[in-house]
Design a protein around this motif. Structure first.
Motif, PDB file in Angstrom:
ATOM      1  N   LEU A  83      -2.436   3.633  11.070  1.00  0.00           N
ATOM      2  CA  LEU A  83      -2.245   4.910  10.390  1.00  0.00           C
ATOM      3  C   LEU A  83      -2.403   6.089  11.341  1.00  0.00           C
ATOM      4  CD1 LEU A  83      -4.385   4.124   7.225  1.00  0.00           C
ATOM      5  CD2 LEU A  83      -1.891   4.241   7.309  1.00  0.00           C
ATOM      6  N   MET A  84      -3.451   6.033  12.161  1.00  0.00           N
ATOM      7  CA  MET A  84      -3.762   7.155  13.048  1.00  0.00           C
ATOM      8  C   MET A  84      -4.804   6.697  14.053  1.00  0.00           C
ATOM      9  SD  MET A  84      -5.362  10.908  12.016  1.00  0.00           S
ATOM     10  CE  MET A  84      -6.981  10.272  11.566  1.00  0.00           C
ATOM     11  N   GLU A  85      -4.760   7.257  15.267  1.00  0.00           N
ATOM     12  CA  GLU A  85      -5.838   7.029  16.222  1.00  0.00           C
ATOM     13  C   GLU A  85      -6.244   8.360  16.839  1.00  0.00           C
ATOM     14  OE1 GLU A  85      -4.679   4.234  19.188  1.00  0.00           O
ATOM     15  OE2 GLU A  85      -2.715   5.103  19.513  1.00  0.00           O
ATOM     16  N   VAL A  86      -7.550   8.503  17.052  1.00  0.00           N
ATOM     17  CA  VAL A  86      -8.121   9.757  17.536  1.00  0.00           C
ATOM     18  C   VAL A  86      -8.989   9.468  18.754  1.00  0.00           C
ATOM     19  CG1 VAL A  86      -9.677  11.666  16.974  1.00  0.00           C
ATOM     20  CG2 VAL A  86      -8.106  10.792  15.241  1.00  0.00           C
ATOM     21  N   THR A  89      -3.843  18.029  12.920  1.00  0.00           N
ATOM     22  CA  THR A  89      -2.689  18.900  12.696  1.00  0.00           C
ATOM     23  C   THR A  89      -1.534  18.441  13.586  1.00  0.00           C
ATOM     24  OG1 THR A  89      -3.614  20.434  14.335  1.00  0.00           O
ATOM     25  CG2 THR A  89      -4.014  20.927  12.032  1.00  0.00           C
ATOM     26  N   PRO A  90      -0.333  18.201  13.025  1.00  0.00           N
ATOM     27  CA  PRO A  90      -0.046  18.174  11.588  1.00  0.00           C
ATOM     28  C   PRO A  90      -0.901  17.115  10.877  1.00  0.00           C
ATOM     29  CG  PRO A  90       1.972  18.035  12.887  1.00  0.00           C
ATOM     30  CD  PRO A  90       0.846  17.842  13.824  1.00  0.00           C
ATOM     31  N   SER A  91      -1.129  17.315   9.591  1.00  0.00           N
ATOM     32  CA  SER A  91      -1.970  16.385   8.853  1.00  0.00           C
ATOM     33  C   SER A  91      -1.301  15.019   8.758  1.00  0.00           C
ATOM     34  CB  SER A  91      -2.273  16.926   7.459  1.00  0.00           C
ATOM     35  OG  SER A  91      -1.087  17.101   6.733  1.00  0.00           O
ATOM     36  N   VAL A  92      -2.119  13.984   8.627  1.00  0.00           N
ATOM     37  CA  VAL A  92      -1.642  12.602   8.576  1.00  0.00           C
ATOM     38  C   VAL A  92      -2.078  11.987   7.250  1.00  0.00           C
ATOM     39  CG1 VAL A  92      -1.831  10.309   9.625  1.00  0.00           C
ATOM     40  CG2 VAL A  92      -1.705  12.347  11.083  1.00  0.00           C
ATOM     41  N   LEU A  93      -1.180  11.255   6.622  1.00  0.00           N
ATOM     42  CA  LEU A  93      -1.483  10.579   5.364  1.00  0.00           C
ATOM     43  C   LEU A  93      -2.000   9.171   5.624  1.00  0.00           C
ATOM     44  CD1 LEU A  93       1.664  11.615   3.329  1.00  0.00           C
ATOM     45  CD2 LEU A  93      -0.636  12.512   3.059  1.00  0.00           C
ATOM     46  N   TYR A  94      -2.786   8.664   4.696  1.00  0.00           N
ATOM     47  CA  TYR A  94      -3.266   7.283   4.786  1.00  0.00           C
ATOM     48  C   TYR A  94      -3.055   6.586   3.450  1.00  0.00           C
ATOM     49  CZ  TYR A  94      -7.409   9.122   2.368  1.00  0.00           C
ATOM     50  OH  TYR A  94      -8.247   9.728   1.474  1.00  0.00           O
ATOM     51  N   ALA A 128     -11.153   1.671  -3.003  1.00  0.00           N
ATOM     52  CA  ALA A 128     -10.687   2.950  -2.477  1.00  0.00           C
ATOM     53  C   ALA A 128     -11.333   3.173  -1.116  1.00  0.00           C
ATOM     54  CB  ALA A 128     -11.035   4.070  -3.451  1.00  0.00           C
ATOM     55  N   GLU A 129     -10.740   2.587  -0.077  1.00  0.00           N
ATOM     56  CA  GLU A 129     -11.336   2.615   1.253  1.00  0.00           C
ATOM     57  C   GLU A 129     -10.260   2.500   2.322  1.00  0.00           C
ATOM     58  OE1 GLU A 129     -13.924  -0.639   0.541  1.00  0.00           O
ATOM     59  OE2 GLU A 129     -12.461  -2.177   1.103  1.00  0.00           O
ATOM     60  N   VAL A 130     -10.631   2.881   3.543  1.00  0.00           N
ATOM     61  CA  VAL A 130      -9.723   2.810   4.683  1.00  0.00           C
ATOM     62  C   VAL A 130     -10.446   2.087   5.818  1.00  0.00           C
ATOM     63  CG1 VAL A 130      -8.477   4.158   6.423  1.00  0.00           C
ATOM     64  CG2 VAL A 130      -8.467   4.901   4.052  1.00  0.00           C
ATOM     65  N   LEU A 170       8.775  -3.234   6.862  1.00  0.00           N
ATOM     66  CA  LEU A 170       8.022  -2.340   7.737  1.00  0.00           C
ATOM     67  C   LEU A 170       7.060  -1.504   6.907  1.00  0.00           C
ATOM     68  CD1 LEU A 170      10.872  -0.982  10.060  1.00  0.00           C
ATOM     69  CD2 LEU A 170       9.240  -2.805  10.574  1.00  0.00           C
ATOM     70  N   GLU A 171       5.815  -1.426   7.343  1.00  0.00           N
ATOM     71  CA  GLU A 171       4.886  -0.474   6.746  1.00  0.00           C
ATOM     72  C   GLU A 171       5.171   0.903   7.325  1.00  0.00           C
ATOM     73  OE1 GLU A 171       0.826  -1.525   7.127  1.00  0.00           O
ATOM     74  OE2 GLU A 171       0.946  -3.173   5.695  1.00  0.00           O
ATOM     75  N   ILE A 172       5.144   1.909   6.484  1.00  0.00           N
ATOM     76  CA  ILE A 172       5.401   3.276   6.937  1.00  0.00           C
ATOM     77  C   ILE A 172       4.078   3.872   7.384  1.00  0.00           C
ATOM     78  CG2 ILE A 172       6.453   5.480   6.369  1.00  0.00           C
ATOM     79  CD1 ILE A 172       8.318   3.025   6.263  1.00  0.00           C
ATOM     80  N   THR A 173       3.755   3.656   8.639  1.00  0.00           N
ATOM     81  CA  THR A 173       2.503   4.156   9.200  1.00  0.00           C
ATOM     82  C   THR A 173       2.796   4.932  10.478  1.00  0.00           C
ATOM     83  OG1 THR A 173       2.246   1.990  10.286  1.00  0.00           O
ATOM     84  CG2 THR A 173       1.017   2.357   8.261  1.00  0.00           C
ATOM     85  N   PRO A 174       2.324   6.195  10.581  1.00  0.00           N
ATOM     86  CA  PRO A 174       1.642   6.958   9.534  1.00  0.00           C
ATOM     87  C   PRO A 174       2.537   7.138   8.305  1.00  0.00           C
ATOM     88  CG  PRO A 174       1.453   8.065  11.660  1.00  0.00           C
ATOM     89  CD  PRO A 174       2.461   6.970  11.826  1.00  0.00           C
ATOM     90  N   ALA A 175       1.892   7.316   7.159  1.00  0.00           N
ATOM     91  CA  ALA A 175       2.635   7.466   5.913  1.00  0.00           C
ATOM     92  C   ALA A 175       3.456   8.755   5.929  1.00  0.00           C
ATOM     93  CB  ALA A 175       1.674   7.480   4.728  1.00  0.00           C
ATOM     94  N   ILE A 176       4.548   8.752   5.173  1.00  0.00           N
ATOM     95  CA  ILE A 176       5.468   9.898   5.133  1.00  0.00           C
ATOM     96  C   ILE A 176       5.631  10.355   3.683  1.00  0.00           C
ATOM     97  CG2 ILE A 176       7.859  10.631   5.523  1.00  0.00           C
ATOM     98  CD1 ILE A 176       7.966   8.691   7.863  1.00  0.00           C
ATOM     99  N   LEU A 177       5.557  11.655   3.485  1.00  0.00           N
ATOM    100  CA  LEU A 177       5.785  12.227   2.158  1.00  0.00           C
ATOM    101  C   LEU A 177       7.271  12.476   1.933  1.00  0.00           C
ATOM    102  CD1 LEU A 177       2.943  14.898   1.868  1.00  0.00           C
ATOM    103  CD2 LEU A 177       3.125  12.770   0.582  1.00  0.00           C
TER     104      LEU A 177
END
Length: 387
Positions: free
Chosen positions: A132-135, A146-151, A160-162, A278-285
């Protein structure tokens, strides 16, 4: 006899920020922090969960959650798997705070985390593998996303966990504390009481297409706004999603591999090498910007196989409906199926399918006709049953 009033007092703390430990509570026992106005319960897995309720705020403030984890003492470059609770099944990252130099990776599933375990920090993850994201942090610091990332959580029947992996990048052996500030997407009832995401699997199928031939299709029942989580194709294909029909028409001559213009209305473009998911990662609105349109998205499908074939595209989405801001048609409601609707139909509840479905009701004129034709009450009952 005097009346006796029983008062039930749960365990409590008046210290702001204090959270009960697993040893403080029995399974299903609750505790309250009176300073923060928060309620906690011990889960069956032994973890402590915060019970979230509506804040009742009416000032438009964003309802955020700040889940935090702390690893064991880690040597430099050692890692530990972690789970962030209180995130909802889907949502938006706002910022990440780490207590030291670290590498933090977030995943949509436990399997994705396991598969990614050997990847080096300077290697980019492949498309659709569940990252989803790495920091990265150079010290104790807070990183604004920023830009914000969805999970989203793609594990079936999980809470309800990540999921995350935390790597200590500091030269000193130490525990790493990571705090994630997120906005859970919960709306009216996107997530059932068990924490299950209300993900819809929607499909479209093209006609038989020659190699490199395309067809315009419409994906129904998406709501006017939402989040892509997964896409599958039955064969090698190029699939593009648009916010308007005009955007799709304007983009029809763009070649594969060329980047669409900014603000062109292209929501997402996926190229598959065959029948794959394919999983949409990072998620897209996504959103439908077509004036007056229903809850649907506009799609272009191109056959990339070497033979003529029909292409089936299946997309998993989380419709973002909130208080109904994006509902314009009955079929956008998740418990309504309007397939096969005909003139004069009404919607009736089908308990077996747990949905409202179209059906013909007996008209007044038909009822009058059968009353006039019936020889007796038994005959009338038979005639009504046959309608």
């Amino acid at each position: 006899m005097a009346d006796f009033i029983a008062r039930i007092k749960p365990k409590k703390s008046s210290v702001s920020g204090e959270v009960p430990t697993a040893s403080d509570l029995e399974v299903s026992e609750i505790s309250v922090n009176t300073a923060d106005g928060k309620l906690f319960v011990k889960h069956t897995d032994g973890s402590i969960k915060e019970i979230s309720g509506s804040s009742g705020a009416s000032d438009g403030s964003v309802r955020t959650s700040d889940p935090q984890i702390t690893t064991a003492a880690l040597a430099q470059y050692a890692s530990e798997d972690a789970t962030f609770g209180q995130t909802g099944r889907a949502g938006q990252f706002l910022k990440i705070e780490a207590s030291c130099a670290s590498w933090v990776v977030f995943y949509s599933s436990r399997a994705a985390r396991t598969a990614d375990a050997a990847r080096a920090s300077d290697e980019n993850p492949a498309q659709g593998v569940g990252v989803l994201m790495e920091v990265f942090t150079d010290q104790a610091e807070t990183v604004l996303i920023t830009p914000s990332v969805l999970y989203f959580n793609d594990d079936v029947n999980e809470g309800a966990e990540v999921y995350a992996k935390v790597v200590n990048q500091d030269a000193t052996t130490q525990a790493v504390t990571v705090t994630a500030t997120v906005v859970p997407i919960e709306g009216r009832s996107l997530y059932e009481a068990e924490g299950t995401a209300r993900i819809k699997g929607l499909s479209v199928e093209s006609a038989s297409l020659a190699t490199n031939a395309s067809e315009f299709l419409t994906l129904k029942q998406t709501a006017r706004s939402g989040q892509f989580t997964k896409i599958s194709t039955s064969a090698a294909a190029r699939v593009i999603f648009y916010s308007t029909t005009a955007a799709r028409t304007a983009d029809s001559s763009r070649q594969q591999g060329s980047t669409p213009l900014a603000s062109s209305g292209v929501l997402m473009e996926v190229v598959t090498a065959g029948a794959e998911t394919l999983e949409i990662t990072p998620a897209i609105l996504y959103q439908n910007s077509e004036p007056g349109a229903a809850g649907e998205l506009y799609v272009s499908v191109t056959n990339l196989e070497t033979i003529a074939t029909a292409i089936t595209v299946t997309v998993d989405v989380v419709p973002i409906e909130g208080r109904g801001a994006y509902l314009s048609e009955l079929n956008e409601l998740l418990d309504v199926d309007t397939t096969g609707v005909a003139n004069g139909d009404a919607i009736v509840y089908d308990a077996a399918a747990s949905k409202w479905v179209p059906d013909q009701l007996i008209s007044l004129s038909s009822l009058k006709t059968e009353v006039a034709a019936a020889s007796d009450f038994a005959d009338f009952q038979s005639r009504i049953a046959a309608l």
